[in-house]
Design a protein around this motif. Sequence first.
Motif, PDB file in Angstrom:
ATOM      1  N   ASN A  44      -1.631  -8.238   7.356  1.00  0.00           N
ATOM      2  CA  ASN A  44      -1.415  -9.224   6.736  1.00  0.00           C
ATOM      3  C   ASN A  44      -0.184  -9.647   8.290  1.00  0.00           C
ATOM      4  N   GLY A  45      -0.462  -8.783   8.714  1.00  0.00           N
ATOM      5  CA  GLY A  45       0.649  -9.582  10.598  1.00  0.00           C
ATOM      6  C   GLY A  45       2.797  -8.677  10.340  1.00  0.00           C
ATOM      7  N   GLY A  46       2.122  -8.175   8.773  1.00  0.00           N
ATOM      8  CA  GLY A  46       3.195  -7.657   8.465  1.00  0.00           C
ATOM      9  C   GLY A  46       4.605  -8.575   7.441  1.00  0.00           C
ATOM     10  N   PRO A  47       5.429  -8.183   7.348  1.00  0.00           N
ATOM     11  CA  PRO A  47       6.350  -8.816   5.996  1.00  0.00           C
ATOM     12  C   PRO A  47       6.753 -10.472   6.072  1.00  0.00           C
ATOM     13  N   PHE A  85      13.974  -9.563   1.073  1.00  0.00           N
ATOM     14  CA  PHE A  85      12.990  -8.916   0.104  1.00  0.00           C
ATOM     15  C   PHE A  85      11.938  -9.618   0.502  1.00  0.00           C
ATOM     16  N   GLY A  86      10.819  -8.839   1.043  1.00  0.00           N
ATOM     17  CA  GLY A  86       9.791  -8.723   1.852  1.00  0.00           C
ATOM     18  C   GLY A  86       8.627  -8.109   1.237  1.00  0.00           C
ATOM     19  N   GLU A  87       7.185  -9.149   1.575  1.00  0.00           N
ATOM     20  CA  GLU A  87       6.018  -8.753   0.434  1.00  0.00           C
ATOM     21  C   GLU A  87       4.911  -8.496   1.497  1.00  0.00           C
ATOM     22  N   ALA A  88       4.151  -8.031   1.749  1.00  0.00           N
ATOM     23  CA  ALA A  88       2.318  -7.822   2.465  1.00  0.00           C
ATOM     24  C   ALA A  88       1.673  -7.166   1.784  1.00  0.00           C
ATOM     25  N   VAL A  89       0.213  -7.664   2.443  1.00  0.00           N
ATOM     26  CA  VAL A  89      -0.658  -7.476   1.764  1.00  0.00           C
ATOM     27  C   VAL A  89      -1.069  -5.808   2.003  1.00  0.00           C
ATOM     28  N   VAL A  90      -0.986  -4.573   2.054  1.00  0.00           N
ATOM     29  CA  VAL A  90      -0.853  -3.161   2.444  1.00  0.00           C
ATOM     30  C   VAL A  90      -2.359  -2.886   3.011  1.00  0.00           C
ATOM     31  N   SER A  91      -2.508  -1.759   3.700  1.00  0.00           N
ATOM     32  CA  SER A  91      -3.303  -0.993   3.924  1.00  0.00           C
ATOM     33  C   SER A  91      -5.093  -0.267   3.107  1.00  0.00           C
ATOM     34  N   THR A  92      -4.343  -0.151   1.786  1.00  0.00           N
ATOM     35  CA  THR A  92      -4.323   0.526   0.495  1.00  0.00           C
ATOM     36  C   THR A  92      -5.297  -0.356  -0.238  1.00  0.00           C
ATOM     37  N   CYS A  93      -4.994  -1.893   0.184  1.00  0.00           N
ATOM     38  CA  CYS A  93      -5.684  -2.663  -0.232  1.00  0.00           C
ATOM     39  C   CYS A  93      -6.630  -2.712  -0.551  1.00  0.00           C
ATOM     40  N   ARG A  94      -7.753  -2.635  -2.188  1.00  0.00           N
ATOM     41  CA  ARG A  94      -9.064  -2.825  -1.463  1.00  0.00           C
ATOM     42  C   ARG A  94     -10.145  -3.438  -1.536  1.00  0.00           C
ATOM     43  N   GLU A  95     -11.115  -3.598  -0.642  1.00  0.00           N
ATOM     44  CA  GLU A  95     -11.595  -5.007  -0.022  1.00  0.00           C
ATOM     45  C   GLU A  95     -12.215  -5.972  -1.451  1.00  0.00           C
ATOM     46  N   ALA A  96     -12.254  -5.468  -2.730  1.00  0.00           N
ATOM     47  CA  ALA A  96     -12.303  -6.454  -3.462  1.00  0.00           C
ATOM     48  C   ALA A  96     -11.838  -7.509  -4.039  1.00  0.00           C
ATOM     49  N   ILE A 153      -3.073   0.519  -4.143  1.00  0.00           N
ATOM     50  CA  ILE A 153      -1.685  -0.584  -3.922  1.00  0.00           C
ATOM     51  C   ILE A 153      -2.141  -1.416  -3.045  1.00  0.00           C
ATOM     52  N   ASP A 154      -2.561  -2.685  -3.557  1.00  0.00           N
ATOM     53  CA  ASP A 154      -2.776  -4.222  -3.298  1.00  0.00           C
ATOM     54  C   ASP A 154      -1.972  -5.191  -2.146  1.00  0.00           C
ATOM     55  N   VAL A 155      -0.678  -5.179  -3.317  1.00  0.00           N
ATOM     56  CA  VAL A 155      -0.019  -5.735  -2.365  1.00  0.00           C
ATOM     57  C   VAL A 155       1.838  -5.246  -2.892  1.00  0.00           C
ATOM     58  N   PHE A 156       2.599  -5.207  -2.332  1.00  0.00           N
ATOM     59  CA  PHE A 156       3.499  -4.472  -2.008  1.00  0.00           C
ATOM     60  C   PHE A 156       4.216  -5.543  -2.043  1.00  0.00           C
ATOM     61  N   LEU A 157       5.252  -5.516  -2.832  1.00  0.00           N
ATOM     62  CA  LEU A 157       6.858  -6.184  -2.461  1.00  0.00           C
ATOM     63  C   LEU A 157       7.669  -5.014  -3.571  1.00  0.00           C
ATOM     64  N   PRO A 158       8.747  -4.507  -2.506  1.00  0.00           N
ATOM     65  CA  PRO A 158       9.988  -4.110  -2.648  1.00  0.00           C
ATOM     66  C   PRO A 158      10.907  -4.327  -2.271  1.00  0.00           C
ATOM     67  N   ALA A 159      12.097  -3.911  -3.123  1.00  0.00           N
ATOM     68  CA  ALA A 159      13.525  -4.571  -3.359  1.00  0.00           C
ATOM     69  C   ALA A 159      14.210  -4.775  -1.936  1.00  0.00           C
ATOM     70  N   ALA A 160      13.615  -4.215  -0.506  1.00  0.00           N
ATOM     71  CA  ALA A 160      13.521  -4.841   0.503  1.00  0.00           C
ATOM     72  C   ALA A 160      13.066  -5.091   1.860  1.00  0.00           C
ATOM     73  N   VAL A 161      13.339  -6.043   2.735  1.00  0.00           N
ATOM     74  CA  VAL A 161      11.759  -6.069   3.642  1.00  0.00           C
ATOM     75  C   VAL A 161      11.961  -4.751   4.095  1.00  0.00           C
ATOM     76  N   GLY A 162      12.841  -4.184   4.304  1.00  0.00           N
ATOM     77  CA  GLY A 162      12.914  -2.865   5.806  1.00  0.00           C
ATOM     78  C   GLY A 162      11.630  -2.062   5.077  1.00  0.00           C
ATOM     79  N   GLU A 163      11.534  -1.544   3.971  1.00  0.00           N
ATOM     80  CA  GLU A 163      10.727  -0.954   3.470  1.00  0.00           C
ATOM     81  C   GLU A 163       8.690  -1.106   4.097  1.00  0.00           C
ATOM     82  N   VAL A 164       8.820  -2.302   4.267  1.00  0.00           N
ATOM     83  CA  VAL A 164       7.367  -3.225   4.719  1.00  0.00           C
ATOM     84  C   VAL A 164       7.487  -2.966   6.836  1.00  0.00           C
ATOM     85  N   GLU A 165       8.841  -2.922   6.553  1.00  0.00           N
ATOM     86  CA  GLU A 165       8.822  -3.214   8.256  1.00  0.00           C
ATOM     87  C   GLU A 165       8.475  -0.913   8.353  1.00  0.00           C
ATOM     88  N   LYS A 166       8.674  -0.758   7.875  1.00  0.00           N
ATOM     89  CA  LYS A 166       8.701   0.891   7.866  1.00  0.00           C
ATOM     90  C   LYS A 166       6.636   1.137   7.892  1.00  0.00           C
TER      91      LYS A 166
END
Length: 259
Positions: free
Chosen positions: A93-96, A211-222, A71-84
């Motif tokens: 990208n520094g968090g949610p 609702f929070g968003e984040a670019v996550v560690s599994t994001c591919r370099e490309a 997954i490159d970008v994570f858009l969960p239904a609660a910011v708490g999932e990104v905080e975890k």
Amino acid sequence: MAITLVVGILGIVATGEPVQAEALTIGAAPSLRSALREIVPMFEKEYDAAVKVVYGPSQTFRRQIEKGAPIDVFLPAAVGEVEKLQKKKLTLNGGPRVYAQTSLVLVMSASSHVLPISFREALPNGAIRMALGDPKTSSLGEITAQALAKVDPAYKSRFKLVHAAHAEDIVDLIHTGKADMGIIYRVDAINNASVRIIDENPAGMHIPVLFGEAVVSTCREASLNVAEEFFDFIMSPRIQKLLVKYGFDHGFDSVSSNG
């Protein structure tokens, strides 16, 4: 459920078309389905990018990201999932960043002829079949369980509870007559003609759901540059207006939840 999501992620979307290597992969909550149907094509056109969206329960997505799901970008239904994920240093990208807000509402079938009642009126009636999100798999379920426990610690004994993976399943249970009412996000109720809101503030549970968003560690370099562009795109004023159009609340502080 977990196996299904992994297959969905690896296959991205069962469109029958070959997946382009440069496609941006977004793991999103079902609550975003209506809005992203308009937002994603806009982004693809303006940034000349291919985007694939996989929908599923936020908790399950988060656990799959922890295991390395692509997954490159994570858009969960609660910011708490990104905080975890951030606590485990799995965001890039520094968090949610909070980009939308909704709340909990009580709904029933739009075609029901039963007289609507408030949540407090429903509490003493042990015969009511109440559909709720499963707190083990759903952010909606976790937030609802926390809210109900504050209102009435014995709420589980007040209803005949029916659990579902996410809001779409709750709506389906109500629509097919397997539940009398349920608690879902306001944005989901607004975007589904099968149910109607009967209590905007069930039992005083006016709990903002961020609702929070984040670019996550599994994001591919490309995909990293495109992921960062999407991260900013969804915060732009015109996209914020679109989110309001699709039922999300406005007037929230759209900054990172960690300040």
